[in-house]
Structures are given as structure tokens and as C-alpha cells.
Design an enzyme around this catalytic site. Structure first.
Site, PDB file in Angstrom:
ATOM      1  N   GLU A  88      24.480  70.436 -30.483  1.00 45.77           N
ATOM      2  CA  GLU A  88      23.320  69.717 -30.280  1.00 45.77           C
ATOM      3  C   GLU A  88      22.846  68.578 -31.094  1.00 45.77           C
ATOM      4  O   GLU A  88      22.263  67.468 -30.648  1.00 45.77           O
ATOM      5  CB  GLU A  88      22.035  70.567 -29.702  1.00 45.77           C
ATOM      6  CG  GLU A  88      21.427  71.318 -31.097  1.00 45.77           C
ATOM      7  CD  GLU A  88      20.092  72.102 -30.575  1.00 45.77           C
ATOM      8  OE1 GLU A  88      19.283  71.488 -29.531  1.00 45.77           O
ATOM      9  OE2 GLU A  88      19.616  73.106 -31.198  1.00 45.77           O
TER      10      GLU A  88
ATOM     11  N   TRP B 149      -4.322  72.032 -35.491  1.00 47.02           N
ATOM     12  CA  TRP B 149      -3.260  72.582 -35.192  1.00 47.02           C
ATOM     13  C   TRP B 149      -3.695  74.028 -34.653  1.00 47.02           C
ATOM     14  O   TRP B 149      -3.989  74.901 -35.636  1.00 47.02           O
ATOM     15  CB  TRP B 149      -2.136  72.976 -36.015  1.00 47.02           C
ATOM     16  CG  TRP B 149      -0.736  73.653 -35.473  1.00 47.02           C
ATOM     17  CD1 TRP B 149      -0.594  75.084 -36.048  1.00 47.02           C
ATOM     18  CD2 TRP B 149       0.141  73.414 -34.577  1.00 47.02           C
ATOM     19  NE1 TRP B 149       0.453  75.558 -35.262  1.00 47.02           N
ATOM     20  CE2 TRP B 149       0.765  74.434 -34.389  1.00 47.02           C
ATOM     21  CE3 TRP B 149       0.526  72.069 -33.873  1.00 47.02           C
ATOM     22  CZ2 TRP B 149       2.142  74.624 -33.667  1.00 47.02           C
ATOM     23  CZ3 TRP B 149       1.551  72.253 -33.039  1.00 47.02           C
ATOM     24  CH2 TRP B 149       2.389  73.497 -32.937  1.00 47.02           C
TER      25      TRP B 149
ATOM     26  N   GLU C  34      24.097  81.046 -31.454  1.00 45.72           N
ATOM     27  CA  GLU C  34      22.865  80.076 -32.025  1.00 45.72           C
ATOM     28  C   GLU C  34      23.610  79.108 -32.840  1.00 45.72           C
ATOM     29  O   GLU C  34      23.236  77.911 -32.986  1.00 45.72           O
ATOM     30  CB  GLU C  34      21.876  80.895 -32.633  1.00 45.72           C
ATOM     31  CG  GLU C  34      20.952  80.257 -33.616  1.00 45.72           C
ATOM     32  CD  GLU C  34      20.031  78.948 -32.735  1.00 45.72           C
ATOM     33  OE1 GLU C  34      20.164  78.985 -31.387  1.00 45.72           O
ATOM     34  OE2 GLU C  34      19.432  78.257 -33.197  1.00 45.72           O
TER      35      GLU C  34
ATOM     36  N   LYS D 192      12.237  67.682 -27.190  1.00 46.80           N
ATOM     37  CA  LYS D 192      11.810  68.723 -27.982  1.00 46.80           C
ATOM     38  C   LYS D 192      11.478  70.089 -27.145  1.00 46.80           C
ATOM     39  O   LYS D 192      11.591  71.226 -27.190  1.00 46.80           O
ATOM     40  CB  LYS D 192      10.685  68.506 -28.886  1.00 46.80           C
ATOM     41  CG  LYS D 192      10.294  69.768 -29.789  1.00 46.80           C
ATOM     42  CD  LYS D 192      11.271  70.370 -30.508  1.00 46.80           C
ATOM     43  CE  LYS D 192      10.956  71.653 -31.264  1.00 46.80           C
ATOM     44  NZ  LYS D 192      12.061  72.170 -32.058  1.00 46.80           N
TER      45      LYS D 192
ATOM     46  N   ASN E 182      -7.384  74.347 -43.387  1.00 46.72           N
ATOM     47  CA  ASN E 182      -6.343  74.582 -42.740  1.00 46.72           C
ATOM     48  C   ASN E 182      -5.677  75.783 -43.520  1.00 46.72           C
ATOM     49  O   ASN E 182      -5.705  76.276 -44.278  1.00 46.72           O
ATOM     50  CB  ASN E 182      -5.318  73.625 -43.432  1.00 46.72           C
ATOM     51  CG  ASN E 182      -3.855  73.786 -42.935  1.00 46.72           C
ATOM     52  OD1 ASN E 182      -3.647  74.311 -41.972  1.00 46.72           O
ATOM     53  ND2 ASN E 182      -2.905  73.304 -43.806  1.00 46.72           N
ATOM     54  N   GLY E 183      -5.174  76.839 -42.452  1.00 45.18           N
ATOM     55  CA  GLY E 183      -4.932  77.971 -42.614  1.00 45.18           C
ATOM     56  C   GLY E 183      -5.570  79.062 -41.400  1.00 45.18           C
ATOM     57  O   GLY E 183      -5.839  78.833 -40.582  1.00 45.18           O
TER      58      GLY E 183
ATOM     59  N   LYS F 154      23.579  74.932 -32.485  1.00 47.51           N
ATOM     60  CA  LYS F 154      22.843  73.920 -33.438  1.00 47.51           C
ATOM     61  C   LYS F 154      24.000  72.850 -33.923  1.00 47.51           C
ATOM     62  O   LYS F 154      23.434  71.745 -33.738  1.00 47.51           O
ATOM     63  CB  LYS F 154      22.846  74.996 -34.917  1.00 47.51           C
ATOM     64  CG  LYS F 154      21.399  75.802 -34.900  1.00 47.51           C
ATOM     65  CD  LYS F 154      20.031  75.211 -35.093  1.00 47.51           C
ATOM     66  CE  LYS F 154      19.539  74.798 -33.907  1.00 47.51           C
ATOM     67  NZ  LYS F 154      19.032  75.696 -32.719  1.00 47.51           N
TER      68      LYS F 154
ATOM     69  N   ARG G  14       2.386  66.294 -38.677  1.00 45.51           N
ATOM     70  CA  ARG G  14       2.118  67.814 -38.734  1.00 45.51           C
ATOM     71  C   ARG G  14       1.755  68.369 -37.603  1.00 45.51           C
ATOM     72  O   ARG G  14       1.923  69.723 -37.528  1.00 45.51           O
ATOM     73  CB  ARG G  14       0.907  68.135 -39.816  1.00 45.51           C
ATOM     74  CG  ARG G  14       1.401  67.610 -41.265  1.00 45.51           C
ATOM     75  CD  ARG G  14      -0.068  67.426 -42.132  1.00 45.51           C
ATOM     76  NE  ARG G  14      -0.547  68.800 -42.180  1.00 45.51           N
ATOM     77  CZ  ARG G  14      -0.054  69.699 -43.453  1.00 45.51           C
ATOM     78  NH1 ARG G  14       0.787  69.082 -44.185  1.00 45.51           N
ATOM     79  NH2 ARG G  14      -0.620  70.784 -43.654  1.00 45.51           N
TER      80      ARG G  14
ATOM     81  N   HIS H 286      40.927  87.764 -25.257  1.00 41.35           N
ATOM     82  CA  HIS H 286      40.959  87.519 -23.816  1.00 41.35           C
ATOM     83  C   HIS H 286      41.063  86.053 -23.242  1.00 41.35           C
ATOM     84  O   HIS H 286      40.600  85.945 -22.151  1.00 41.35           O
ATOM     85  CB  HIS H 286      39.557  88.354 -23.167  1.00 41.35           C
ATOM     86  CG  HIS H 286      39.641  89.872 -23.624  1.00 41.35           C
ATOM     87  ND1 HIS H 286      40.313  90.797 -22.991  1.00 41.35           N
ATOM     88  CD2 HIS H 286      39.046  90.462 -24.584  1.00 41.35           C
ATOM     89  CE1 HIS H 286      40.332  91.952 -23.444  1.00 41.35           C
ATOM     90  NE2 HIS H 286      39.568  91.970 -24.525  1.00 41.35           N
TER      91      HIS H 286
ATOM     92  N   CYS I 258      -2.479  72.162 -39.839  1.00 44.10           N
ATOM     93  CA  CYS I 258      -3.504  71.172 -39.783  1.00 44.10           C
ATOM     94  C   CYS I 258      -3.641  70.258 -40.822  1.00 44.10           C
ATOM     95  O   CYS I 258      -2.748  70.390 -41.664  1.00 44.10           O
ATOM     96  CB  CYS I 258      -5.114  71.976 -39.834  1.00 44.10           C
ATOM     97  SG  CYS I 258      -5.401  73.398 -38.784  1.00 44.10           S
TER      98      CYS I 258
HETATM   99  C1  AGP Z   1      16.901  74.594 -29.598  1.00 43.81           C
HETATM  100  O1  AGP Z   1      17.589  74.118 -30.876  1.00 43.81           O
HETATM  101  C2  AGP Z   1      17.056  73.516 -28.472  1.00 43.81           C
HETATM  102  N1  AGP Z   1      16.183  72.475 -29.079  1.00 43.81           N
HETATM  103  C3  AGP Z   1      16.489  74.300 -27.155  1.00 43.81           C
HETATM  104  O2  AGP Z   1      17.717  74.990 -26.889  1.00 43.81           O
HETATM  105  C4  AGP Z   1      15.304  75.104 -27.181  1.00 43.81           C
HETATM  106  O3  AGP Z   1      15.290  76.331 -27.808  1.00 43.81           O
HETATM  107  C5  AGP Z   1      15.023  75.459 -25.796  1.00 43.81           C
HETATM  108  O4  AGP Z   1      14.909  74.184 -24.999  1.00 43.81           O
HETATM  109  C6  AGP Z   1      13.936  76.228 -25.499  1.00 43.81           C
HETATM  110  O5  AGP Z   1      12.705  75.366 -25.856  1.00 43.81           O
HETATM  111  P1  AGP Z   1      11.245  76.815 -26.209  1.00 43.81           P
HETATM  112  O6  AGP Z   1      11.849  77.657 -27.137  1.00 43.81           O
HETATM  113  O7  AGP Z   1      10.238  75.628 -26.498  1.00 43.81           O
HETATM  114  O8  AGP Z   1      10.968  77.102 -24.761  1.00 43.81           O
END
Ligand code: AGP
Length: 612
Positions: free
Chosen positions: A492, A74, A485, A607, A100-101, A489, A27, A508, A2
């Protein structure tokens, strides 16, 4: 998180508060509100959705008031709505708070206050504070706030106004940030973060836990909430511009969020794990002990980074809860022949709570009779509204497209779920639960301690790989998902092609890729498969691969094999996947930054993927 803004001084308060809230929009929030004092009392306006909705309302309001507060919410308790938006009032409407909290004991306090006749109008934990202060009001606002906060357990940055003391705002800080703005002859300001203050002053005072500040037009004094003794806090001059300040001085939101991980994990654990016993409390799961004991299979369903969290959780759940676990990419899950029933628990994992494929999987699982318990970071999001229960991560808004703090908070939440199910199904001995709980609780502090060193070391190492075209990440066992992962990272945000592979799979096929131009990062934590992984990476070395090993700082063998080593401290073995993720995040961040990529908004990505 928040956003709070407050002002009292010679200028009109509404424009100052609204402008300040605009600088806190980064935020993340889902509703907003403002309160100011007129001759006939406190005037409160609130709106759901974007701040522009509140601004539109205020365009029609003519006021010359010079004291007030504003808030962007938030949602953590109570869905996003006008009724749950701050400010919240006491029964008289003469006292208001913005907060906020998280108030951990708000349910107990609300019940006590209801018994005393207080009437609540929202679902929030915050409203309890307004009524609690009202309960203690006896002609002195500062005294009432002091007494009330002694009953409160939790994190708060709090602003309080009372119509009967029209010249002051009382501010209190405990575990949630609150900053005061100082301007000679210009009144007193308070805000959750510096960006809201920069249009008016760059001289700020950061409140610390247990501080109470009394803001008037001519003064801004700080006292101890506990005993009222004066506290002296230094005035700091901020040299950032507003844009930089939204990132708290970090170059990118992603780096800020990497560094927020200790807080994000701590906030996710808060109120859920008893330190002494390792007992986990998850009332929000929405399932009885009997229902949990009747679960025979678990499906974890997610996309992207959240899918990687699901892969890690499979190891934990099968080991500690002794239930077969399947993990599905959400876009695949929904096209399988699914044999689900009421004895199956399906766990959608999603930071945003709006990912279309994950939502579709959830709906299918419910149709087929499964119990659906989601892990999510956004309260009131679609996935949470359609789940039988939700375990929220409390990572705060994640702005960078590349998920970091949400991922490690998901892992923390999934481990809590593992411990909770093990507790209910009695598959974890109490002594072991205590040890696991300790391992989880000490993790944020260890990460906090390592972050600056890792940042500086990896900023240098990253320069070696700015022009790489490919990258291979290797992991075995529970670290295979972490290799995936790390590769995600990197690819992307830097656009370098990167693959995560099970270390044992190297021979393999992928070993054909190895040559001096192929960087290979392998996760080599001290565990039962360590020697196997070392054998795998020896194969890379023998073919002149460019080898980076991530392992324990006491392991001198790594430097014998690797071109570069990233050393990490001891943590509980079950916590290694979370710790070993951190350097992969930082390395990918620096490589992408050095390549001039748009780290927070990588090309082609959103996002939240709300389309299939
Ligand atoms: C992760 O770095 C990516 N931005 C993407 O893979 C993300 O994790 C995926 O789209 C799932 O999103 P969500 O966790 O909001 O469902």
C-alpha cells in the site's frame, strides 16, 4: 492527542493562540476553544468541529487581552461537543484549565467534589481538574495546583489561569508533552508541541514529568510540582521548519507513528491492567459478567489491517477463553447467512470508527440480536456510538494512511479483552494471568529499546529491494496474520506487489513463483511451529529465493539459511505477533521512501474508507 497553546506577554493573545492551534491541527481533534482575560474577567469561547469555526467566532470578538490559552480537543472522555470542549471552568468561572492526557481517577474525584457541592457541566475527565484546584484555592494559585495534582492519577499536560492572579499561567506536565517558548522581551509561550511556537521563537524548553512552570510576561520559571524546588531545564534551539516540526522532526507521519507505538500501547494499557495481579478492568465493555459468561461464539469483523488484528485475536481468544471464534472481512460478513443471537458477541475492529463495511456489519449483527463490542481509536465515532460497548485504543490520531500504531494498539486492546473474558469466565488461572499481564506490560519498553536499531538496520536492507516487483511474506500460526500485515504495509505504500501466505501453503502453489528475483520474508520466532517454518524456507533456499528471516537474536541457525536476518529479543510468546510486526512496518517504510513514494498519502488510498 489534544493541542494546548498559552501566551502571556506584550502582544495581543488571541491571534497568537489561534495561529498556534493551527500549527497543532495535525494532531487531530474534534473541537476547539480559547480563553483570555479582560478587565471584567475570563472570556471563554468554544466550538465543535474544525478550528475554522472558532476562528470565525473570534473574528467578531474585539479584545486587546495579552494573556490566554487555547485548546484543540481529541476526545477521550465525553463525545466531541462544544460543552466538552476545553477550556473548562470551576464553579466560579474565575478559574480555567486546558488539558491533554487522561485522568484515570476522574470518576472518584468527581464524586468527591460533587459531594462537596461542585456542579459539573461536561462529561470530561478534564473538568474535574478545574473543580479540584478550586477546592484547594486559598488565595494562592500555585499552591492550589500543587495540592490538587497530588490527588490526581494519570497523564496530563495542563494549563491553568485564575482571574484573581491575572499576570500568570501555571503549567504542569506529567506523561503528556508540554513545551515552553522563550523569547527575549517577547513574553512567555507554552504549547503541546514545537510547531505552535515556531512562528514566534525557535528557542524552547521541554518540560519533564513532575515539572510545574509559572509563566508571566517577564519570566518563565520551572519548579518541582512535588516540593516546589527550582528546576533547571536547558533551552534548546529548534532548527526544523514548521512542517517538519509537525512530524517532530521525522520525515513522515508514518515513521513518527511507528516510533510512537511504545507510548500508544502504554496509553492503551493505562488504568486497565493491574501490574501485580494481572487483573484486567474493562468497565467500558458494557456487558455484565453474566452476559459475558453466556457468550457461546465470537465473530471478529473488520477490514484491512484491522482484519489482520482480528485474525491474531482469534488465536488468543480460542486459546485463553475457549470460545469458538470466527473472523470475517466486513464486506463479506454482511452477505453471509448469519446465525446470530444474544449468545453471540460480534467485535467490530476499526481505527477510524467510520469504515462503511465494518459499520454495515455492526448494524446487521445488532439486528440479529448479537452483543456488539467494538475496538476503536476514535472516541465518539459512528461505530462506537452504535456499539453496546467500546474498548478504546489510546493511540492518539493516526495521520499516516498506512496503519501502524493503531494496529499494535488494537492487538494490545484485544489481548486485554482476552484476559478480561478469561478472568470473568475463569478460563485463565490467576498465576497465568499474572504472567500474561507481565508479558504485556514489558512489551512497550522492549519495542522502545529496539526501534532505533531496527530503523538503522532496515534502512540499509531496504536498498536491496527498491526495484523489486514482487515480495512474499510467510508466517505460520498466529504469525500468518502478521505476514499478511507485512505484505499489506509494503504493497500500500511502495506499490510493490506483495502477498502474505501461510508458510505451509508454499508447496501448494506459491513455490512456483520462487526464483532469485523473488524476495521472501519469513517470520521464524521461537515457537511450536518454528521447525515447520524452517522446513518451508529451506524449500525457498533450494530454489534460490532471496530469503529474509525474522527471528530470535540468539538463533545462530538463521544466518546459515537466510541471505539476511532481522533479529529480535525475547518477549512473552503471546506478545511475539506485536513485536514481529515492527520490523515489517519499518522495512516497508524505507522501501517506499527510497522509491520516492508518498508514504503518508499513498495513491488511490484514503485514511478512512467511508464508502462501500
Ligand atoms: C491499513 O494500513 C489500511 N490503511 C487499511 O487497510 C485500513 O486498515 C482499513 O481501511 C480499515 O480501516 P479502519 O481500521 O479505520 O476501519
Amino acid at each position: 492527542m489534544c493541542g494546548i497553546v498559552g501566551y502571556v506577554g506584550p502582544r495581543r493573545v488571541v491571534p497568537i493562540v489561534l495561529e498556534g492551534l493551527k500549527h497543532l491541527e495535525y494532531r487531530g481533534y474534534d473541537s476547539a476553544g480559547i480563553v483570555f482575560l479582560e478587565d471584567d474577567g475570563l472570556q471563554k469561547y468554544r466550538s465543535e468541529g474544525k478550528l475554522a469555526n472558532l476562528v470565525e467566532i473570534m473574528d467578531e470578538v474585539d479584545t486587546r487581552s495579552r494573556i490566554g490559552m487555547g485548546h484543540t480537543r481529541w476526545a477521550t472522555h465525553g463525545a466531541p461537543s462544544e460543552g466538552n470542549a476545553h477550556p473548562h471552568s470551576d464553579c466560579t468561572g474565575e478559574l480555567v484549565v486546558v488539558h491533554n492526557g487522561i485522568i484515570e481517577n476522574y470518576i472518584q474525584l468527581r464524586n468527591l467534589l460533587r459531594d462537596k457541592g461542585h456542579v459539573f457541566t461536561s462529561e470530561t475527565d478534564t473538568e474535574v481538574l478545574a473543580h479540584l484546584i478550586e477546592e484547594y484555592l486559598d488565595g494562592d494559585l500555585v499552591q492550589a495546583v500543587t495540592l490538587a495534582m497530588q490527588d490526581v492519577v494519570g497523564a496530563y499536560a495542563l494549563g491553568v489561569m485564575w482571574a484573581q492572579e491575572p499576570d500568570k499561567i501555571v503549567a504542569v506536565r506529567n506523561q503528556s508533552p508540554l513545551v515552553l517558548g522563550v523569547k527575549e522581551g517577547g513574553g512567555s509561550f507554552m504549547a503541546s508541541d514545537v510547531p505552535a511556537l515556531l512562528p514566534y521563537t525557535n528557542k524552547v524548553v521541554y518540560l519533564e514529568d513532575g515539572d510545574m512552570a509559572i509563566l508571566t510576561e517577564d519570566s518563565c520559571d520551572i519548579f518541582s510540582l512535588a516540593d516546589g524546588s527550582p528546576r533547571d531545564r536547558p533551552v534548546q534551539e529548534i532548527l526544523w521548519n514548521a512542517g517538519m516540526a509537525e512530524k517532530s522532526g521525522y520525515r513522515h507521519f508514518m515513521l513518527k507513528e511507528i516510533f510512537e507505538q511504545p507510548l500508544a500501547i502504554t496509553s492503551t494499557l493505562r488504568g486497565r491492567l493491574e501490574v501485580e495481579t494481572g487483573v484486567v478492568n474493562l468497565p467500558e465493555i458494557g456487558l455484565s459478567d453474566g452476559e459475558l459468561q453466556s457468550i457461546k461464539r465470537i465473530f471478529l469483523v473488520a477490514c484491512g489491517t484491522s482484519w489482520h488484528a482480528a485474525l491474531v485475536a482469534k488465536y488468543w481468544l480460542e486459546k485463553w477463553v475457549r470460545i469458538p471464534v470466527e473472523v470475517d472481512i466486513a464486506s463479506e460478513f454482511r452477505y453471509r447467512t448469519l446465525l446470530l443471537d444474544e449468545h453471540v458477541m460480534v467485535i467490530p475492529i476499526s481505527q477510524s470508527g467510520e469504515t462503511a463495511d465494518t459499520l454495515a456489519g455492526l448494524r446487521l449483527a445488532k439486528e440479529l440480536g448479537a452483543k456488539v463490542i467494538s475496538i476503536c481509536n476514535v472516541l465518539g465515532s459512528t461505530i462506537t456510538r452504535e456499539s453496546h460497548g467500546t474498548i478504546y485504543t489510546h493511540a492518539g490520531p493516526e495521520i499516516g494512511v498506512a496503519s501502524t500504531k493503531a494496529f499494535t494498539s488494537q492487538l494490545a486492546a484485544l489481548f486485554l479483552l482476552t484476559m478480561y473474558m478469561g478472568q470473568v469466565r475463569q478460563s485463565i488461572e490467576p498465576a497465568v494471568a499474572r504472567e500474561l499481564g507481565q508479558g504485556l506490560l514489558e512489551l512497550p519498553g522492549i519495542i522502545e529499546q529496539e526501534l532505533p536499531r531496527l530503523h538503522d538496520e532496515l534502512e540499509v536492507l531496504a536498498e536491496e529491494f527498491v526495484d523489486s516487483r514482487d515480495f512474499l511474506y510467510l508466517g505460520r500460526g498466529i504469525h500468518f496474520p502478521i505476514a499478511l500485515e507485512g505484505a499489506l504495509k509494503l504493497k500500500e505504500i511502495s506499490y510493490i506487489h506483495a502477498e502474505g501466505y501461510a508458510a505451509g501453503e508454499l508447496k501448494h502453489g506459491p513455490i512456483a513463483l520462487i526464483d532469485k528475483d523473488m524476495p521472501v520474508l519469513a517470520l521464524t520466532p521461537p515457537n511450536e511451529v518454528y521447525s515447520k517454518v524452517i522446513s518451508n524456507v529451506e524449500e525457498v533456499k533450494a530454489r534460490h529465493g532471496r530469503l529474509i528471516l525474522v527471528g530470535h537474536h540468539d538463533n545462530g541457525d538463521l544466518a546459515e539459511i537466510a541471505d539476511d536476518c532481522i533479529f529480535l529479543p525475547t518477549v512473552h510468546p503471546e506478545m511475539q505477533p506485536i513485536l514481529y510486526t515492527i520490523p515489517l512496518q519499518i522495512l516497508s517504510y524505507h522501501i517506499a521512501r527510497l522509491r520516492g513514494c508518498d508514504v503518508d498519502q499513498p495513491r488511490n488510498l484514503a485514511k478512512s474508507v467511508t464508502v462501500e
